[in-house]
Design a protein around this motif. Sequence first.
Motif, PDB file in Angstrom:
ATOM      1  N   ALA A   1      32.675  -1.775  12.380  1.00  0.00           N
ATOM      2  CA  ALA A   1      32.809  -3.143  12.909  1.00  0.00           C
ATOM      3  C   ALA A   1      32.205  -4.149  11.925  1.00  0.00           C
ATOM      4  CB  ALA A   1      32.107  -3.241  14.263  1.00  0.00           C
ATOM      5  N   LEU A   2      31.047  -3.808  11.351  1.00  0.00           N
ATOM      6  CA  LEU A   2      30.388  -4.721  10.406  1.00  0.00           C
ATOM      7  C   LEU A   2      31.225  -4.876   9.136  1.00  0.00           C
ATOM      8  CD1 LEU A   2      26.692  -3.475  10.810  1.00  0.00           C
ATOM      9  CD2 LEU A   2      27.562  -5.728  11.487  1.00  0.00           C
ATOM     10  N   LEU A   3      31.859  -3.764   8.708  1.00  0.00           N
ATOM     11  CA  LEU A   3      32.635  -3.802   7.461  1.00  0.00           C
ATOM     12  C   LEU A   3      33.922  -4.616   7.600  1.00  0.00           C
ATOM     13  CD1 LEU A   3      32.128  -0.179   6.051  1.00  0.00           C
ATOM     14  CD2 LEU A   3      31.318  -2.340   5.053  1.00  0.00           C
ATOM     15  N   THR A   4      34.415  -4.781   8.837  1.00  0.00           N
ATOM     16  CA  THR A   4      35.637  -5.590   8.986  1.00  0.00           C
ATOM     17  C   THR A   4      35.362  -7.052   8.611  1.00  0.00           C
ATOM     18  OG1 THR A   4      35.195  -5.884  11.328  1.00  0.00           O
ATOM     19  CG2 THR A   4      36.790  -4.169  10.757  1.00  0.00           C
ATOM     20  N   SER A   5      34.157  -7.545   8.923  1.00  0.00           N
ATOM     21  CA  SER A   5      33.860  -8.941   8.561  1.00  0.00           C
ATOM     22  C   SER A   5      33.066  -9.057   7.252  1.00  0.00           C
ATOM     23  CB  SER A   5      33.127  -9.652   9.703  1.00  0.00           C
ATOM     24  OG  SER A   5      32.163  -8.813  10.262  1.00  0.00           O
ATOM     25  N   HIS A   6      32.538  -7.928   6.747  1.00  0.00           N
ATOM     26  CA  HIS A   6      31.776  -7.969   5.480  1.00  0.00           C
ATOM     27  C   HIS A   6      32.271  -6.796   4.629  1.00  0.00           C
ATOM     28  CE1 HIS A   6      29.017 -10.873   7.325  1.00  0.00           C
ATOM     29  NE2 HIS A   6      29.115 -10.123   8.399  1.00  0.00           N
ATOM     30  N   ILE A   7      33.464  -6.961   4.050  1.00  0.00           N
ATOM     31  CA  ILE A   7      34.181  -5.850   3.405  1.00  0.00           C
ATOM     32  C   ILE A   7      33.356  -5.150   2.326  1.00  0.00           C
ATOM     33  CG2 ILE A   7      36.303  -5.232   2.140  1.00  0.00           C
ATOM     34  CD1 ILE A   7      37.486  -7.862   3.392  1.00  0.00           C
ATOM     35  N   ASN A   8      32.616  -5.927   1.525  1.00  0.00           N
ATOM     36  CA  ASN A   8      31.897  -5.315   0.398  1.00  0.00           C
ATOM     37  C   ASN A   8      30.433  -4.988   0.703  1.00  0.00           C
ATOM     38  OD1 ASN A   8      34.153  -5.463  -1.320  1.00  0.00           O
ATOM     39  ND2 ASN A   8      33.767  -7.675  -1.557  1.00  0.00           N
ATOM     40  N   ALA A   9      30.087  -5.036   1.977  1.00  0.00           N
ATOM     41  CA  ALA A   9      28.664  -4.834   2.324  1.00  0.00           C
ATOM     42  C   ALA A   9      28.228  -3.404   2.037  1.00  0.00           C
ATOM     43  CB  ALA A   9      28.454  -5.160   3.801  1.00  0.00           C
ATOM     44  N   HIS A  10      26.946  -3.280   1.679  1.00  0.00           N
ATOM     45  CA  HIS A  10      26.355  -1.958   1.437  1.00  0.00           C
ATOM     46  C   HIS A  10      25.638  -1.542   2.735  1.00  0.00           C
ATOM     47  CE1 HIS A  10      24.009   0.810  -1.487  1.00  0.00           C
ATOM     48  NE2 HIS A  10      24.252   1.383  -0.330  1.00  0.00           N
ATOM     49  N   ILE A  11      26.277  -0.669   3.506  1.00  0.00           N
ATOM     50  CA  ILE A  11      25.700  -0.259   4.801  1.00  0.00           C
ATOM     51  C   ILE A  11      25.522   1.254   4.846  1.00  0.00           C
ATOM     52  CG2 ILE A  11      25.940  -0.332   7.316  1.00  0.00           C
ATOM     53  CD1 ILE A  11      27.907  -2.697   6.925  1.00  0.00           C
ATOM     54  N   ASP A  12      24.273   1.691   4.938  1.00  0.00           N
ATOM     55  CA  ASP A  12      23.966   3.127   5.068  1.00  0.00           C
ATOM     56  C   ASP A  12      23.700   3.465   6.532  1.00  0.00           C
ATOM     57  OD1 ASP A  12      24.075   3.321   2.360  1.00  0.00           O
ATOM     58  OD2 ASP A  12      21.887   3.337   2.061  1.00  0.00           O
ATOM     59  N   LEU A  13      23.875   4.741   6.851  1.00  0.00           N
ATOM     60  CA  LEU A  13      23.538   5.216   8.205  1.00  0.00           C
ATOM     61  C   LEU A  13      22.402   6.224   8.115  1.00  0.00           C
ATOM     62  CD1 LEU A  13      27.104   5.877   9.710  1.00  0.00           C
ATOM     63  CD2 LEU A  13      25.753   3.774   9.774  1.00  0.00           C
ATOM     64  N   LEU A  14      21.593   6.243   9.144  1.00  0.00           N
ATOM     65  CA  LEU A  14      20.494   7.218   9.189  1.00  0.00           C
ATOM     66  C   LEU A  14      20.364   7.737  10.612  1.00  0.00           C
ATOM     67  CD1 LEU A  14      17.813   8.369   7.716  1.00  0.00           C
ATOM     68  CD2 LEU A  14      16.669   6.548   8.985  1.00  0.00           C
ATOM     69  N   HIS A  15      20.272   9.073  10.746  1.00  0.00           N
ATOM     70  CA  HIS A  15      20.044   9.598  12.095  1.00  0.00           C
ATOM     71  C   HIS A  15      18.573   9.459  12.447  1.00  0.00           C
ATOM     72  CE1 HIS A  15      19.207  12.612  15.228  1.00  0.00           C
ATOM     73  NE2 HIS A  15      20.210  11.948  15.760  1.00  0.00           N
TER      74      HIS A  15
END
Length: 334
Positions: free
Chosen positions: A47-61
């Motif tokens: 969802a975040l990448l749809t409005s911020h295409i080039n964003a650097h978003i990592d996931l962490l459990h």
Amino acid sequence: MEKVVLVTGANSGIGLALCERLLTEDSQLLLCLACRNMKRAEDARSALLTSHINAHIDLLHLDVGSVQSVLAAAQELKARYNRIDFLYLNAGIMPNPQVDVKALFKGLFSRNVINMFATAEGLLTQQDRLNSDGLQEVFATNLFGHFLLIRELEPLLCPGGQTSRIVWTSSSNARRSAFSIEDIQHRNGMEPYSSSKYASDMLSLALNRHKNSQGLFSSVICPGLVMTNLTYGILPSFFWTLIMPIMWLIRIFTNTFTLTPYNGAEALHWLFVQNSESLDPRAKYHSLTSGLGKNYTQPQQMDIDEQMSEILYSKLLELEKVVRKKQSEGNVDK
Ligand SMILES: NC(=O)C1=CN([C@@H]2O[C@H](COP(=O)(O)OP(=O)(O)OC[C@H]3O[C@@H](n4cnc5c(N)ncnc54)[C@H](OP(=O)(O)O)[C@@H]3O)[C@@H](O)[C@H]2O)C=CC1
Ligand SMILES: CC(C)=CCC[C@@H](C)[C@H]1CC[C@H]2C3=C(CC[C@]12C)[C@@]1(C)CCC(=O)C[C@@H]1CC3
């Protein structure tokens, strides 16, 4: 240099709205969504990448309510990053909430009505339980897991003379009378949520006292009343549908009914753009929305006893020793 920002409970509500706002503020950000459910985390990332295409978003459990998960997540973070600039401690729960309907109706016709709607004082109780670590679940999730995370991440927070920031999502429901220093986990009581939020206010103050000299600064915010999964869980959904027009009406008279996660994230976003020197360690920063829909942040002094916050800090350090010992014994047994 890009900022490294970690948000707990980032997959929904105020946490997700904060991520959206941070990416709009700073497109160079390295944002890490720390969530207990990886499917929901993936969805939030998409969802975040749809409005911020080039964003650097990592996931962490990260399940903040589990000691083992916090320790594993911290190890992973130390392997991935060499510093964390902002640590947003936002994940929170309010299990099995009960509204005292009699108190609600009585309050509606009293002079205390505005305060009741702002803080839910005298209206809400919850039923807590023990988690698999033998800790009260609300305390473990809302406070202790986050404390342990801070302790584990100390090498990443303000390394080499830089400053780092911690921001707690507290609540207007945090109340001194719900907290007992003899019973920090709130084993004996019906307001574990209020107690855990008051404890986070006190812990923030203690962290500032102990860590400011090393460049680590902690703040607390209150998002106001926001319609999220947490609030929808308080009353049956048909009731919310019924009272929604009333909620929007009340919003005209009280600035604490921020209602949307975007508005609720105002103070979290505001703190991101402030200098650490301008912060007041005794203030709680409130997200507020005017009747005309204008968002702003206002600091209010917290009702906190310095001495009690110091005792709480020592008790948390003691409990940390106990759970670490238990954890290492468990690992040896395996
Ligand atoms: N809504 C409101 O009016 C107010 C909320 N707050 C506080 O705001 C914060 C955010 O809540 P809000 O956005 O309203 O509600 P949500 O339920 O939408 O968000 C809570 C987030 O915390 C996560 N979470 C819960 N438990 C854990 C856990 N053990 N480990 C990791 N993540 C966890 C949830 O994940 P999952 O999706 O997996 O459940 C979710 O992402 C909370 O701390 C809450 O107490 C404070 C004042 C008012
Ligand atoms: C008639 C009418 C509009 C009834 C709704 C009353 C209550 C359900 C709300 C009044 C104050 C609210 C409140 C919260 C939850 C919903 C209310 C009790 C919170 C406790 C939600 C979580 C928080 O951290 C603080 C909120 C304070 C206000």
